[in-house]
Scaffold this motif. Structure first.
Motif, PDB file in Angstrom:
ATOM      1  N   SER A 178      34.345  12.931  51.708  1.00  0.00           N
ATOM      2  CA  SER A 178      35.041  13.551  52.949  1.00  0.00           C
ATOM      3  C   SER A 178      33.721  13.482  53.928  1.00  0.00           C
ATOM      4  CB  SER A 178      35.450  14.921  52.762  1.00  0.00           C
ATOM      5  OG  SER A 178      36.338  14.745  51.893  1.00  0.00           O
ATOM      6  N   GLY A 179      32.765  14.044  53.698  1.00  0.00           N
ATOM      7  CA  GLY A 179      31.333  13.788  54.678  1.00  0.00           C
ATOM      8  C   GLY A 179      31.083  12.683  54.935  1.00  0.00           C
ATOM      9  N   LEU A 180      31.143  11.650  54.440  1.00  0.00           N
ATOM     10  CA  LEU A 180      30.883  10.107  54.551  1.00  0.00           C
ATOM     11  C   LEU A 180      31.616   9.636  55.422  1.00  0.00           C
ATOM     12  CD1 LEU A 180      29.425   9.218  50.907  1.00  0.00           C
ATOM     13  CD2 LEU A 180      27.966   8.961  53.316  1.00  0.00           C
ATOM     14  N   THR A 181      33.109   9.703  55.152  1.00  0.00           N
ATOM     15  CA  THR A 181      34.087   8.976  55.939  1.00  0.00           C
ATOM     16  C   THR A 181      34.210  10.022  57.295  1.00  0.00           C
ATOM     17  OG1 THR A 181      35.967  10.640  55.048  1.00  0.00           O
ATOM     18  CG2 THR A 181      35.422   8.464  54.189  1.00  0.00           C
ATOM     19  N   ALA A 182      33.743  11.118  57.510  1.00  0.00           N
ATOM     20  CA  ALA A 182      33.809  11.963  58.621  1.00  0.00           C
ATOM     21  C   ALA A 182      32.526  11.471  59.465  1.00  0.00           C
ATOM     22  CB  ALA A 182      33.607  13.186  58.429  1.00  0.00           C
ATOM     23  N   GLN A 183      31.214  10.915  58.829  1.00  0.00           N
ATOM     24  CA  GLN A 183      30.419  10.580  59.486  1.00  0.00           C
ATOM     25  C   GLN A 183      30.512   9.208  60.121  1.00  0.00           C
ATOM     26  OE1 GLN A 183      27.275  12.050  60.038  1.00  0.00           O
ATOM     27  NE2 GLN A 183      26.261  10.470  61.001  1.00  0.00           N
ATOM     28  N   LEU A 184      31.303   8.180  59.496  1.00  0.00           N
ATOM     29  CA  LEU A 184      31.371   7.082  59.784  1.00  0.00           C
ATOM     30  C   LEU A 184      32.544   6.789  61.073  1.00  0.00           C
ATOM     31  CD1 LEU A 184      31.402   5.375  56.264  1.00  0.00           C
ATOM     32  CD2 LEU A 184      29.671   4.806  58.201  1.00  0.00           C
ATOM     33  N   GLY A 185      33.374   8.114  60.854  1.00  0.00           N
ATOM     34  CA  GLY A 185      34.497   8.011  62.018  1.00  0.00           C
ATOM     35  C   GLY A 185      35.656   7.753  61.102  1.00  0.00           C
ATOM     36  N   ARG A 186      36.716   8.509  60.971  1.00  0.00           N
ATOM     37  CA  ARG A 186      37.840   8.173  60.112  1.00  0.00           C
ATOM     38  C   ARG A 186      38.731   7.121  60.841  1.00  0.00           C
ATOM     39  NH1 ARG A 186      37.824  12.488  56.703  1.00  0.00           N
ATOM     40  NH2 ARG A 186      36.615  14.263  57.150  1.00  0.00           N
ATOM     41  N   GLY A 187      38.294   6.782  61.790  1.00  0.00           N
ATOM     42  CA  GLY A 187      39.299   5.669  62.246  1.00  0.00           C
ATOM     43  C   GLY A 187      38.557   4.380  62.409  1.00  0.00           C
ATOM     44  N   SER A 188      37.429   4.394  61.994  1.00  0.00           N
ATOM     45  CA  SER A 188      36.699   3.056  61.570  1.00  0.00           C
ATOM     46  C   SER A 188      37.446   2.280  60.524  1.00  0.00           C
ATOM     47  CB  SER A 188      35.326   3.468  61.180  1.00  0.00           C
ATOM     48  OG  SER A 188      35.149   3.788  59.758  1.00  0.00           O
ATOM     49  N   PRO A 189      37.514   1.106  60.679  1.00  0.00           N
ATOM     50  CA  PRO A 189      38.130   0.075  59.593  1.00  0.00           C
ATOM     51  C   PRO A 189      37.582   0.278  58.341  1.00  0.00           C
ATOM     52  CG  PRO A 189      37.895  -1.006  61.744  1.00  0.00           C
ATOM     53  CD  PRO A 189      37.120   0.335  61.861  1.00  0.00           C
ATOM     54  N   GLY A 190      36.146   0.237  58.353  1.00  0.00           N
ATOM     55  CA  GLY A 190      35.454   0.299  56.959  1.00  0.00           C
ATOM     56  C   GLY A 190      35.941   1.582  56.178  1.00  0.00           C
ATOM     57  N   GLN A 214      38.595   3.628  56.652  1.00  0.00           N
ATOM     58  CA  GLN A 214      39.897   3.776  56.467  1.00  0.00           C
ATOM     59  C   GLN A 214      40.196   2.689  54.937  1.00  0.00           C
ATOM     60  OE1 GLN A 214      41.966   2.220  60.012  1.00  0.00           O
ATOM     61  NE2 GLN A 214      42.061   4.354  60.621  1.00  0.00           N
ATOM     62  N   ALA A 215      39.417   1.764  55.007  1.00  0.00           N
ATOM     63  CA  ALA A 215      39.774   0.718  53.698  1.00  0.00           C
ATOM     64  C   ALA A 215      39.358   1.522  52.700  1.00  0.00           C
ATOM     65  CB  ALA A 215      38.858  -0.515  54.190  1.00  0.00           C
ATOM     66  N   VAL A 216      38.044   2.238  52.687  1.00  0.00           N
ATOM     67  CA  VAL A 216      37.555   2.777  51.587  1.00  0.00           C
ATOM     68  C   VAL A 216      38.531   3.910  50.888  1.00  0.00           C
ATOM     69  CG1 VAL A 216      35.879   4.370  50.585  1.00  0.00           C
ATOM     70  CG2 VAL A 216      35.010   2.354  51.990  1.00  0.00           C
ATOM     71  N   VAL A 217      39.061   4.639  51.839  1.00  0.00           N
ATOM     72  CA  VAL A 217      40.198   5.585  51.563  1.00  0.00           C
ATOM     73  C   VAL A 217      41.313   5.176  51.004  1.00  0.00           C
ATOM     74  CG1 VAL A 217      41.383   7.764  52.363  1.00  0.00           C
ATOM     75  CG2 VAL A 217      38.865   7.519  53.025  1.00  0.00           C
ATOM     76  N   ALA A 218      41.735   3.980  51.882  1.00  0.00           N
ATOM     77  CA  ALA A 218      43.146   3.377  51.419  1.00  0.00           C
ATOM     78  C   ALA A 218      43.139   2.639  49.827  1.00  0.00           C
ATOM     79  CB  ALA A 218      43.657   2.451  52.478  1.00  0.00           C
ATOM     80  N   GLU A 219      41.914   2.199  49.722  1.00  0.00           N
ATOM     81  CA  GLU A 219      42.028   1.600  48.193  1.00  0.00           C
ATOM     82  C   GLU A 219      41.736   2.723  47.227  1.00  0.00           C
ATOM     83  OE1 GLU A 219      38.264  -0.836  48.464  1.00  0.00           O
ATOM     84  OE2 GLU A 219      39.381  -2.353  50.041  1.00  0.00           O
ATOM     85  N   LEU A 220      41.087   3.865  47.348  1.00  0.00           N
ATOM     86  CA  LEU A 220      41.045   4.896  46.453  1.00  0.00           C
ATOM     87  C   LEU A 220      42.486   5.416  46.318  1.00  0.00           C
ATOM     88  CD1 LEU A 220      39.747   7.150  44.873  1.00  0.00           C
ATOM     89  CD2 LEU A 220      39.467   8.354  46.837  1.00  0.00           C
ATOM     90  N   ILE A 221      43.410   5.787  47.323  1.00  0.00           N
ATOM     91  CA  ILE A 221      44.562   6.327  47.132  1.00  0.00           C
ATOM     92  C   ILE A 221      45.316   5.037  46.611  1.00  0.00           C
ATOM     93  CG2 ILE A 221      46.597   6.965  48.456  1.00  0.00           C
ATOM     94  CD1 ILE A 221      44.210   8.945  48.447  1.00  0.00           C
ATOM     95  N   ALA A 222      45.435   4.000  46.727  1.00  0.00           N
ATOM     96  CA  ALA A 222      46.163   2.934  46.123  1.00  0.00           C
ATOM     97  C   ALA A 222      45.948   2.772  44.816  1.00  0.00           C
ATOM     98  CB  ALA A 222      46.262   1.543  46.923  1.00  0.00           C
ATOM     99  N   GLN A 223      44.606   2.851  44.335  1.00  0.00           N
ATOM    100  CA  GLN A 223      44.242   2.569  42.841  1.00  0.00           C
ATOM    101  C   GLN A 223      44.657   3.994  42.157  1.00  0.00           C
ATOM    102  OE1 GLN A 223      40.168   1.396  42.386  1.00  0.00           O
ATOM    103  NE2 GLN A 223      40.204   0.236  43.843  1.00  0.00           N
TER     104      GLN A 223
END
Length: 206
Positions: A118-130, A132-141
């Motif tokens: 959560s901290g990393l995605t917030a630091q990168l910006g939750r709207g950043s493509p990278g 978003q892709a990490v979280v989307a892949e996690l949820i899908a798997q």
């Protein structure tokens, strides 16, 4: 070059030794962030921990800290699923579902209120493509593993065959994520336990 493109291109051209070195940097950065927090972790800290030079660090992460943080976010996302194995991949009986439930609760109790992903995605910006892709892949798997377990239980007559396995898995996962958010905010594990217990009990009704 974007972090996503750069990472994919780099991984395609690295030698075996290069892959190992890059992974060592990522794991060292992840450990440093867990100990210090994102805000207090510098590239110099990562270099010192992993024994790499500035030239080596920028060879593997030419776009700098954000590219490294994205790689660490992917590493932490993988850990979310790895920490639930082998139970998550073997939801083939009700005792197995209970064992997975206990594994999830134990994992988040051990993690506590500090969630590196959560901290990393917030630091990168939750709207950043990278991010978003990490979280989307996690949820899908994650959802896919739960859905596979539901379909197995449907196949042996333990879950109503009329249930939509993907939607049921999505609902259970949404409950887990809600429970995790309450845990991060309050330190209380009860909401996560309730989400798992009631979600699994709902699947058992035939």
């Amino acid at each position: 070059m974007s972090p996503e493109t750069g990472t994919a291109g780099m991984e395609r051209t690295l030698t075996r030794k290069g892959v190992a070195t890059r992974q060592r940097i990522v794991e060292g950065a992840a450990a440093e962030i867990r100990e210090r927090g994102i805000a207090d972790t510098t590239l110099d800290d990562v270099r010192a921990r992993t024994g790499t030079s500035k030239g080596q660090l920028f060879h593997y992460f030419p776009d700098g800290k954000d590219q490294l943080l994205l790689a660490v976010a992917r590493f932490e996302a993988d850990r979310v699923l790895t920490d639930q194995q082998p139970q998550l991949g073997a939801l083939t009986s009700w005792p197995a579902w209970q064992a997975w439930r206990d594994r999830v609760v134990a994992r988040y109790l051990a993690q506590g209120r500090d969630c590196p992903l959560s901290g990393l995605t917030a630091q990168l910006g939750r709207g950043s493509p990278g991010a978003q892709a990490v979280v989307a892949e996690l949820i899908a798997q994650w959802q896919g593993e739960i859905a596979a377990g539901i379909r197995h239980m449907q196949g042996i007559g333990e879950i109503d065959p009329g249930l939509d396995s993907d939607r049921s898995a999505a609902a259970l996962l949404a409950g887990i994520q809600g429970g995790v958010m309450v845990l991060l905010a309050t330190g209380q594990i009860g909401h996560l336990e309730a989400a798992l217990d009631i979600g699994i009990a709902g699947l058992r009704r035939r």
